[in-house]
Structures are given as structure tokens and as C-alpha cells.
Design a protein around this motif. Structure first.
Motif, PDB file in Angstrom:
ATOM      1  N   CYS A 125       0.851  -1.297  -0.072  1.00  0.00           N
ATOM      2  CA  CYS A 125      -0.113   0.057   0.107  1.00  0.00           C
ATOM      3  C   CYS A 125       0.812   1.339  -0.064  1.00  0.00           C
ATOM      4  CB  CYS A 125      -0.991   0.023   1.100  1.00  0.00           C
ATOM      5  SG  CYS A 125      -2.198  -1.317   1.199  1.00  0.00           S
ATOM      6  N   TYR A 126       2.059   1.215   0.589  1.00  0.00           N
ATOM      7  CA  TYR A 126       2.982   2.239   0.736  1.00  0.00           C
ATOM      8  C   TYR A 126       4.445   2.023   0.386  1.00  0.00           C
ATOM      9  CZ  TYR A 126      -0.947   3.962   3.509  1.00  0.00           C
ATOM     10  OH  TYR A 126      -2.138   4.402   3.884  1.00  0.00           O
ATOM     11  N   PRO A 127       4.705   1.390  -0.988  1.00  0.00           N
ATOM     12  CA  PRO A 127       5.849   1.121  -1.567  1.00  0.00           C
ATOM     13  C   PRO A 127       6.988   1.864  -1.231  1.00  0.00           C
ATOM     14  CG  PRO A 127       4.409   1.197  -3.288  1.00  0.00           C
ATOM     15  CD  PRO A 127       3.440   1.479  -2.273  1.00  0.00           C
ATOM     16  N   LEU A 128       6.682   3.317  -1.774  1.00  0.00           N
ATOM     17  CA  LEU A 128       7.687   4.319  -1.510  1.00  0.00           C
ATOM     18  C   LEU A 128       7.954   4.706  -0.306  1.00  0.00           C
ATOM     19  CD1 LEU A 128       6.456   6.675  -4.533  1.00  0.00           C
ATOM     20  CD2 LEU A 128       8.002   4.654  -4.716  1.00  0.00           C
ATOM     21  N   ARG A 129       7.322   4.678   0.724  1.00  0.00           N
ATOM     22  CA  ARG A 129       7.726   4.820   2.009  1.00  0.00           C
ATOM     23  C   ARG A 129       8.113   3.612   2.819  1.00  0.00           C
ATOM     24  NH1 ARG A 129       2.719   7.811   4.448  1.00  0.00           N
ATOM     25  NH2 ARG A 129       4.085   7.880   6.126  1.00  0.00           N
TER      26      ARG A 129
END
Length: 313
Positions: free
Chosen positions: A129-133
Motif C-alpha cells: 500500500c505504501y511501497p515508496l515509504r
């Protein structure tokens, strides 16, 4: 510790029967026990060594897997050697203190594994859901704190059981029809009122394992909601594939326990030795199969193991 009261003698030594009704089959039953234990020790030890020695595997998912492998070694070592001693050497005697120590580590490690599976579900939720973070949220410092919290929760909730058992007078019976000690299984042989033990054990179960199952379910509902919003079919397949190993282990960990609970509740005509065998499956199967599942389904672990053996060769 042997004292007299109005009911009889307070027992300090108990006798474990192993698997009652199948005493003549103990040698044969010991074979799968021994094989499972060896596989669990070798598989989980190899998994821990590979993860800790390879910097490319120092990611949150693998570090949580390393914790799970360590817990698997503990819970299998707490139970299987004693069962094998009963099967092979007829070593049935166990002191009250040793029995309490064993059940303390069994229950606390079980709760630890449940907590680790929960944070692994949270890890998959963040990764999808939040791959960049992902790397900024799940830092090594946070992983260390989460690990400490998991083990503090498990030991903190089970530690009062030591006092609850120590206050009891065991004069009903000193024969335990099992291969290892559990809380209520031991408490029921007391002459005292054990309602506090029952209610505390129930509250621990609800506030740890049952709560973990609910949160894992919520995590996967959110994961599936996010995955099916991905337009690319290949990306959806890749995202779901990263959860495959974890889902298998969740089913393997909770499934036998749920099935055993249902058989104890509704299977009144099932022989006692069947219940005991099912209880041992709950202990034996996850530590043996967890490293195999992750070894087969996780390409990065496969590659590192192959490289390690090729380098040695």
C-alpha cells in the motif's frame, strides 16, 4: 513440597503418559517426531544463518522471518525432546517446577509467534500500500523496538500464570496423559478453585492470539482492496505473490489449533490419543514446514542459499 491436607497429598512429581492408548506404538510414533524435530532445527538454523550473514537479506520481511525461525526452534525444543525421552527411555517423571517452566515457554513462545505473524502482515501491508515509504517507515530501529514489544507482551502476559499455578495444591492426580505440560491441563489436577486460572487464560488468549487474528484479517482486507485497484494484471499477481508464503504460514500456524479446539469441543466420541496427536501436530508442523515454505516460495532466499553452498564448494 509434599504436604498433607484434608484432601490428600500434594504432588511435586508428575508422571507423563506420552500418548495413552498407544504405548505399544511409541517407538514408531517417535520416528516422525524425531524427523520433524531434526528438519525444524536444521531448516530454521539455516534460515537464521543465511538471513543474518547476507546483507542483501537485511530487509524487514526477512528480519521478521528470522524472529519467527528463532521462536520455532524454541517451541519445538521445549516439547519434542521430552516426548522422545518418554517414547525411547520411558522417562515419564517430571517435577512440578519443570512442568511449569515448560508450559511457560510453550505458551509465551506461541504468543510471540502470533505477534510476529501480525507484524509480518503489517509489513506486507506497508510494502503493497505504501511501497515508496516502505524503507522509511520500517527502519531497523523500529524493527528492533517491535521485536522487544512482541517478546515483552508474550512473557509479560504468561508470567502471572507461574504465580497462579504455584498457589495451587495438586492432590487430585499426578498422572498427565500428554507429552508436554499446558496451563489448564496442569491446573485441573488441583484441589483448589481454578476459576481464576481459567478466566486469566481465556483473557490472555482473547487479548493476544484472537486479537492478532482479527488484525491480520483486517490487514489482508486492506491489502486485497489495494491490490485489486492496481490496473496491471502482472503487477497484481506480483503483489499477491509476495504474500503467498505468509498466508501459507498463517494457515499452518492457526489452522491446526482451530481444528484441535473444534474437535475438543464437539468431538466427544474421538479417542483421547487422537486429541493428543493433534495437539502435537500443532507444535511439530509449523517449525518443520515454515523454513521449507519460505525456502521454496522466496526466490531471494533460494539464491542466497545456493550462492552460500557454491562458494563453500
Amino acid at each position: 513440597m509434599i504436604t498433607l491436607n484434608q484432601t490428600g497429598v500434594s504432588h511435586s512429581i508428575f508422571h507423563m503418559l506420552g500418548i495413552p492408548g498407544l504405548e505399544d506404538q511409541h517407538i514408531w510414533i517417535s520416528i516422525p517426531f524425531f524427523i520433524s524435530y531434526v528438519i525444524a532445527l536444521l531448516g530454521n538454523s539455516l534460515l537464521i544463518f543465511v538471513i543474518l550473514s547476507r546483507r542483501t537479506l537485511h530487509e524487514p520481511m526477512y528480519l521478521f522471518l528470522c524472529m519467527l525461525a528463532g521462536a520455532d526452534i524454541v517451541i519445538s525444543t521445549c516439547t519434542v525432546p521430552q516426548a522422545l525421552a518418554i517414547f525411547w527411555f520411558n522417562a515419564r517423571k517430571i517435577s512440578l517446577n519443570r512442568c511449569i517452566t515448560q508450559l511457560f515457554f510453550i505458551h509465551s513462545t506461541f504468543i510471540s509467534e502470533s505477534g510476529i505473524l501480525l507484524v509480518m502482515a503489517f509489513d506486507r501491508y506497508i510494502a503493497i500500500c505504501y511501497p515508496l515509504r516502505y524503507t522509511t517507515i520500517l527502519t531497523h530501529a523500529l524493527i528492533g523496538k517491535v521485536g522487544v514489544i512482541i517478546f515483552l507482551r508474550s512473557y509479560g502476559t504468561i508470567f502471572p500464570i507461574i504465580y497462579l499455578l504455584k498457589r495451587l495444591t495438586f492432590c487430585q492426580n499426578n498422572v498427565i496423559p500428554h507429552t508436554y505440560c499446558v496451563h489448564i491441563g496442569l491446573a485441573k489436577y488441583a484441589c483448589n478453585d481454578i476459576r481464576v486460572n481459567i478466566w486469566y487464560g481465556f483473557s490472555v488468549l482473547m487479548s493476544t492470539v484472537v486479537l492478532d487474528v482479527l488484525l491480520i484479517f483486517v490487514s489482508y482486507v486492506l491489502i486485497l482492496h489495494a491490490v485489486f485497484r492496481i490496473p496491471s494484471q502482472d503487477a497484481r499477481h506480483k503483489a499477491l505473490n509476495t504474500c503467498g508464503s505468509h498466508v501459507c504460514i498463517i494457515i499452518l500456524f492457526y489452522g491446526p489449533g482451530i481444528f484441535t479446539t473444534l474437535t475438543q469441543r464437539f468431538g466427544r466420541n474421538i479417542p483421547p490419543h487422537t486429541h493428543i496427536l493433534l495437539a502435537n501436530v500443532c507444535i511439530l508442523a509449523p517449525p518443520m514446514l515454515n523454513p521449507i515454505i519460505y525456502g521454496i516460495k522466496t526466490k531471494q532466499i533460494q539464491e542466497q542459499i545456493v550462492q552460500m553452498f557454491l562458494i563453500k564448494k
